[in-house]
Write an enzyme that holds these catalytic residues in place. Sequence first.
Site, PDB file in Angstrom:
ATOM      1  N   GLU A   1       6.821  12.151  -5.074  1.00 33.22           N
ATOM      2  CA  GLU A   1       7.878  11.271  -4.589  1.00 33.22           C
ATOM      3  C   GLU A   1       8.614  12.069  -3.504  1.00 33.22           C
ATOM      4  OE1 GLU A   1      12.105   9.197  -5.494  1.00 33.22           O
ATOM      5  OE2 GLU A   1      11.521  11.111  -6.329  1.00 33.22           O
TER       6      GLU A   1
ATOM      7  N   ASP B   1       8.917  14.122  -9.354  1.00 36.57           N
ATOM      8  CA  ASP B   1      10.167  13.514  -8.900  1.00 36.57           C
ATOM      9  C   ASP B   1      10.888  14.416  -7.901  1.00 36.57           C
ATOM     10  OD1 ASP B   1      12.294  11.426  -9.311  1.00 36.57           O
ATOM     11  OD2 ASP B   1      13.429  13.183  -9.959  1.00 36.57           O
TER      12      ASP B   1
END
Length: 810
Positions: free
Chosen positions: A538, A485
Amino acid sequence: MAARADGRDPPAVGTCAAGPQGAADPAGPRLHLPAPPTASEAPEEAARVSAARQPSPTVRDETASVPASAKNPRPPRARRAAPAHGVRPAPPLGAEERARLLEGRHHDPHAVLGAHPERGGVAIRALRPYAKAVTVVAKGLRAELVDEGDGLFSGLLPLTAVPDYRLLVTYDGDEIEIHDPYRFLPALGELDLHLIGEGRHEQLWKALGAEPMEHQGVAGTRFTVWAPNAQGVRVTGDFSYWDPTAHPMRSLGASGVWELFLPGVGAGTLYKFDITRPDGSHTLRADPMARSAEVPPATASRVTASAYAWGDAQWMATRGDRPTHQAPFSVYELHLASWRPGLSYRQLAEQLPGYVKELGFTHVELMPVAEHPFGGSWGYQVTGFYAPTSRLGGPDDFRFLVDALHRAGIGVIVDWVPAHFPRDEWALAQFDGRPLYEHEDPRRAAHPDWGTLEFDYGRKEVRNFLVANAVYWCEEFHVDGLRVDAVASMLYLDYSRQEGEWAPNEHGGRENLDAVAFLQEMNATVYRRCPGVVTIAEESTAWEGVTRPTDAGGLGFGLKWNMGWMHDTLRYMSKEPVHRKYHHHDMTFGMIYAFSENYVLPISHDEVVHGKGSLVSKIPGGDWWQQRAAHRAYLGFMWAHPGKQLLFMGQEFAQGSEWRETSGPDWWLLDDSYPAAGDHRGVRSLVRDLNHTYTQAPALWERDTVPEGFAWVEADAAEDNVFAFLRYAKDGSQLLCVSNFSPVVRHGYRIGVPEEVPLWREVLNTDEERYGGSGVRHPQPLRPEPVPAQGRPASLRLTLPPLATVWFRP
């Protein structure tokens, strides 16, 4: 067997001279010792005779092992080690040392607690707050210690060697017999300490944290924690009624690691660390390496040991047979706690694998499952990086879920959050009183967007903590991928910061070189240790080489989320059909850079929350039929486009409302009692058929990352809202995708095709009636006509359904 002060094995237990048994000492507690041998007994036989005369202690651990040396003890020394009349007080502690011990500031409590040879015998000192009495018991020995006050008890026993002893502790109305924690050698090896010091311990969870084990023949738990700035550390928990005084830990030198083995403590025990900061104040902290925790909002760590027997050997042996970027990869993203609210890991294991398998997805991606205090963070503010959230069960229950998915043929990806952590005072923030896991420069520590703290990637121990954590999820829980993330927030020093709020790197640039080195090390380590695992970034910027191998200077990820494609195409879909011609190249622009990285096309949770609306509700107009039709057409376009697919839960059946972590998908939309249930089931049927057709068509995934796998047929029909392209497999087999994003049927629409293909067959049409469409189809194979179109010598004459995508194969 207890250790000598110099760290070597203690000598064998021998007998010592003493007065008559039971002789009272008016100045101290009672001591029971064996009588000395008589003068007529030969020295060689003295020990055996004395041992034979030993009475049984009043309280005795029948399971305690007897050292081999005790069976053949040494002959007694000629001199008595102590007066025969009883236990004398041990040499007193100095005022400063006593204060450091009682205040939790002592770096080596084992030096003053436990048993130590002293002039005149063996000194034993115990720290037992609230105890009324402490008695030393061993074979042939029962000696009550002197109460020194403040929970300290000590005695100088007239012994020539440290016995294999236990402590009998008396409280009001209770009496317990325990092993003395301070008679044990360190339970952490030199190699572990060396690797920790180097920042290279790839299985750090096996060295730090709470580890149930057998140590020196005794069952218990080894507690270890990294706190280099602490004056002292104590472990506390339900085993001490949360009073930290009794269990100070020892410092293991320059490593910054503190250790204590607690006999009798096992799995299920709750604990925390009481840390004395550099300024002398105390802070009570959860274990950063805890592998289990209390259910939030409670915050204690829990001792745990896995007993799980895996059943996925075949899956693990074959999952790496084909590189991910050359394999079918279709991902169903979900939030475990809200997919079916109220279900545990094991209950989810009964429902989730079947649902995902029926829909044809190859993988699931789980939003963060690591422990987090606030459910509204969806798991992205982690406090327990090594602990699956206890909201749904224990670590072995999570293993059971992963195992069930594997046995159903479904891979498991978990979201992993090494970018930041929350400021909770019981967790990582200023863990030992100073910045430790976070950067000491406030400009590098505070995350400007989320009110959290960023890790100090330049500190080797912090880097080790995170690299080992990535390995941990792959090795201990058999996960098949890590979706990392917020990578962009890690890579740039000026991320969400204004001028003056950040400092450039050593070269004057904005790149966070420490974060780059960390990500490269993490990826290289995971790929080396865990065959078949994929890491996914990401990352929302144009950072070069995200999926380039680390030995070629890249970050080393396997895949990268294509955030640009997602934003562009959703912007196109949000326009009225009549206006889409002005945004036509939002749908084609992604092909300019499609092969610069190995991409995933994500329609994730981030796109269906915070006022963004669900996927189907992004499509304008009050016509429900058109919204659903455009939704289906978009999914058909997405599944055929170069890149892997990811779809968030609820979008597979065109849920109209935004996702809420408290309630999850609107499953009631599929219930027969709901009048429009058929519309939603039709969309779900389409997703199922998209996946099954996709996995059976190598042209859609075998050459996803190279230009040879794609060719535009029609990219400029802006007035028509039409797109067409060809996909190619390694063997040259093809698939033709045609999308019409206008609400009108286009008759006789020519699409250029290769002239060598004799017939084309429709294999998927999002306008089929069973999906909720109008039923405009090509039921019979189509023969190309020698009519040039889009620069090709042959073409198909098609009837394009309204708001639909159609796939054709030779």
